[in-house]
Scaffold this active site. Structure first.
Site, PDB file in Angstrom:
ATOM      1  CD  GLN A   1      -3.024  -0.558  -0.137  1.00  0.00           C
ATOM      2  OE1 GLN A   1      -3.146   0.606  -0.478  1.00  0.00           O
ATOM      3  NE2 GLN A   1      -3.645  -1.544  -0.762  1.00  0.00           N
ATOM      4  CB  SER A   2       4.227   1.890  -1.361  1.00  0.00           C
ATOM      5  OG  SER A   2       4.984   3.022  -1.729  1.00  0.00           O
ATOM      6  CG  ASN A   3       0.564   6.635   0.692  1.00  0.00           C
ATOM      7  OD1 ASN A   3      -0.563   6.337   0.302  1.00  0.00           O
ATOM      8  ND2 ASN A   3       0.900   6.653   1.978  1.00  0.00           N
TER       9      ASN A   3
END
Ligand SMILES: *Cc1c(COP(=O)(O)O)cnc(C)c1O
Length: 330
Positions: free
Chosen positions: A76-78
């Site tokens: 879920q890396s921004n």
């Protein structure tokens, strides 16, 4: 400060607003004025703090003939999502190396990565941690074999190039301070890969901001971030020999990681819900929720006594909220 910036590409909607939080100040401020720098508003899908770094990173890529960006992060890396959209907007291919098993159904940032057309490779956590440098090189060679040129962007875009993003943001803050008659402040940001804190710490020195910059670490510990900020600053100076020599002193607020990176406990979820209803401001459970909690704890402990203004950097992260919706059931 007449600083020679490298070229950047305008990807972020800047300047972002500096917003006064009247009700939050009344509730938690204990006499301090609480402000929020709205870097969650740097864009929509291409938003958050990573966009400011990517403005300089993508310019470097294009100016040096790269046609592909490879970067890495959690599922879920921004940062990975922002890179995917920056690439799509600029016509650069993007390959993301993600930590963890691919879920059956993509959601949040991962869904957006796919929509932006990024190539995604998932690796089990152990393998990722042990082999990420090697995986970067393998894929870079893979693209070289196809006659393409792939640039490796480190975790979070945090290095000497990315540091310019928050040096530029510090210049914005200098103007914000003037406009709002802020004479002395503490600036609080979440720290995950240290680049935002490094840029702000450098920028505060370069522009003589009357402020102390604090990173609330959401992983690792204080020593890790003291070293990481110093390393990013050293890389910045090495890459741009003309920049002023600065003696920086990073400050870390440790103790808010909880059970680990990306895992928040109920008080953080409650705080997110409370602030959303109180001010219409939405934080996330991975970064900004923990950092805001850390800031409130330090206010309560009197760490900022004697200084009227506190500026919270809202670094974005809203898409990471949805996969953690279960945290809001109490
Ligand atoms: C990446 C990220 C951070 C941390 O920034 P670093 O420069 O990696 O330390 C903070 N908040 C959000 C929402 C992020 O995505």
């Amino acid at each position: 400060m007449d600083l020679q910036y490298p070229r950047k590409i305008d990807l972020a909607r800047t300047p972002t607003p500096l917003q006064y939080l009247e009700r939050a100040s009344g509730k938690w401020g204990r006499g301090h004025r609480l402000w929020v720098k709205r870097d969650d508003l740097t864009g929509c899908t291409l938003s958050g703090n990573k966009v400011r770094k990517l403005e300089f990173i993508t310019a470097h890529a294009i100016d040096n003939g790269y046609d592909t960006l490879i970067t890495c992060g959690g599922l879920q890396s921004n940062h990975c999502r922002a890179t995917a959209f920056a690439g799509a907007q600029l016509g650069l291919a993007v390959h993301l190396l993600l930590r963890g098993e691919a879920p059956a159904e993509a959601e949040g940032n991962l869904l957006l990565d796919q929509l932006a057309g990024a190539t995604v490779s998932c690796y089990p956590k152990q393998q990722y941690v042990a082999e990420i440098d090697q995986l970067f090189r393998q894929w870079q060679q893979h693209y070289a074999g196809l006659g393409r040129k792939a640039m490796i962007i480190p975790t979070g875009g945090s290095d000497g190039i990315g540091a310019w993003g928050y040096i530029a943001a510090s210049r914005e803050l200098a103007t914000d301070f003037e406009t709002n008659h802020i004479e002395q402040a503490h600036i609080v940001t979440a720290s995950g890969s240290g680049g935002t804190q490094a840029g702000l710490t450098l920028g505060a020195g370069l522009y003589g901001l009357p402020a102390t910059v604090w990173g609330v670490n959401v992983c690792d510990d204080e020593q890790y971030f003291l070293d990481k900020v110093a390393a990013d600053a050293a890389d910045w100076r090495r890459r741009y020999p003309g920049v002023p020599a600065l003696d920086i002193k990073p400050h870390v607020i440790d103790g808010h990681v909880g059970r680990g990176y990306g895992i928040a406990d109920e008080p953080v979820f409650r705080l997110i819900a409370e602030l959303a209803a109180l001010e219409g401001l939405v934080l996330d459970p991975v970064y900004t929720g923990k950092a805001f909690a850390g800031m409130l704890a330090e206010i309560a402990a009197g760490r900022f006594a004697g200084c009227s203004d506190i500026v919270f950097m809202h670094t974005g992260g809203i898409f990471g909220l949805f996969p953690q919706r279960g945290g809001f059931s109490w």
